[in-house]
Design a protein around this motif. Structure first.
Motif, mmCIF file in Angstrom:
data_model
loop_
_atom_site.group_PDB
_atom_site.id
_atom_site.type_symbol
_atom_site.label_atom_id
_atom_site.label_comp_id
_atom_site.label_asym_id
_atom_site.label_seq_id
_atom_site.Cartn_x
_atom_site.Cartn_y
_atom_site.Cartn_z
ATOM 1 N N GLU A 66 -32.597 -55.516 23.851
ATOM 2 C CA GLU A 66 -32.011 -57.094 23.405
ATOM 3 C C GLU A 66 -33.202 -57.439 22.596
ATOM 4 N N THR A 73 -31.637 -65.435 22.987
ATOM 5 C CA THR A 73 -31.754 -64.215 23.313
ATOM 6 C C THR A 73 -30.639 -63.556 23.061
ATOM 7 N N VAL A 74 -30.623 -62.378 22.321
ATOM 8 C CA VAL A 74 -29.366 -61.750 21.908
ATOM 9 C C VAL A 74 -29.492 -60.130 22.502
ATOM 10 N N SER A 75 -28.562 -59.941 23.644
ATOM 11 C CA SER A 75 -28.432 -58.633 24.094
ATOM 12 C C SER A 75 -27.758 -57.749 23.166
ATOM 13 N N ALA A 78 -24.172 -57.692 22.223
ATOM 14 C CA ALA A 78 -23.792 -58.665 21.269
ATOM 15 C C ALA A 78 -24.237 -58.565 20.047
ATOM 16 N N ILE A 89 -27.444 -59.024 13.741
ATOM 17 C CA ILE A 89 -27.174 -59.786 14.691
ATOM 18 C C ILE A 89 -26.717 -61.322 14.025
ATOM 19 N N PRO A 92 -28.076 -67.170 16.849
ATOM 20 C CA PRO A 92 -27.498 -68.321 17.989
ATOM 21 C C PRO A 92 -28.026 -69.710 17.225
ATOM 22 N N THR A 95 -31.758 -71.065 18.133
ATOM 23 C CA THR A 95 -32.716 -70.539 17.558
ATOM 24 C C THR A 95 -33.788 -71.428 16.776
#
Length: 203
Positions: A66, A73-75, A78, A89, A92, A95
């Protein structure tokens, strides 16, 4: 005196130089051996907007589980793309500016520089009246990127009661007077936004 090199001697010298070159090449290759650990070399592009894609370049990035961004947070599930040398990525909406941390079983790797964005902050509403000392709520989009609120006459407030993506709460200073409210924002292209209507300060 004129020096003359015979062919056998020239061949020996050439061979010797070739051996040295190969040895140096092998030494450089040894120094570049992959450690097997996650390495972050760069990310970008600079000035990317929320909702757009950002790329992380490094080594052994397949191990990353992640990515911790400021306030988001981006896992790995995703990730748009994940390879040993690249992760892509989508940024979001929540952010904020700050350092990035790549997480893996080997441990955390934190960026040496802060991530920044181009943010289209908009102010939707400001209260019509308030008293000095009141907490007022301002709404809009990306208002968490507001860094300062200026009340008349030139009274700047940089400490907030609370912040979120769509609203900020700020305390009206004691020396504020009736007038428009000016908002200063962060990001790669900072903005200065003035309210359409005056905020009337009542006794």
């Amino acid at each position: 005196m004129k020096l003359t090199y015979h062919k056998p001697l020239l061949t020996v010298i050439t061979g010797f130089m070739l051996v040295i070159t190969m040895a140096m090449s092998c030494k450089n290759t040894d120094n570049e051996v992959n450690s097997g650990r996650v390495e972050l070399q760069s990310f970008g592009p600079a000035g990317v907007k929320h909702g757009e894609q950002i790329r992380f370049i490094g080594k052994n990035l397949k191990k990353v589980t992640e990515i911790d961004l400021p306030s988001a947070t981006v896992s790995s599930s995703a990730f748009v793309e994940q390879k040993d040398d690249l992760i892509v990525i989508t940024v979001p909406q929540e952010t904020e500016k700050g350092f990035v941390t790549l997480k893996s079983a080997d441990g955390d790797v934190t960026s040496k520089t802060e991530i920044q964005f181009e943010v289209p902050v908009t102010i939707a509403s400001v209260p019509a009246t308030a008293r000095a000392g009141d907490n007022i709520t301002i709404t809009g989009d990306f208002v968490n990127w507001v860094t300062g609120v200026q009340f008349a006459p030139d009274v700047l407030v940089e400490d907030f009661v609370s912040k979120s993506l769509t609203q900020i709460v700020v305390k009206v200073p004691a020396d504020a007077a009736t007038g428009t409210v000016v908002f200063y924002t962060g990001g790669t292209k900072p903005l200065v936004i003035e309210s359409e209507n005056e905020l009337v300060i009542t006794p």
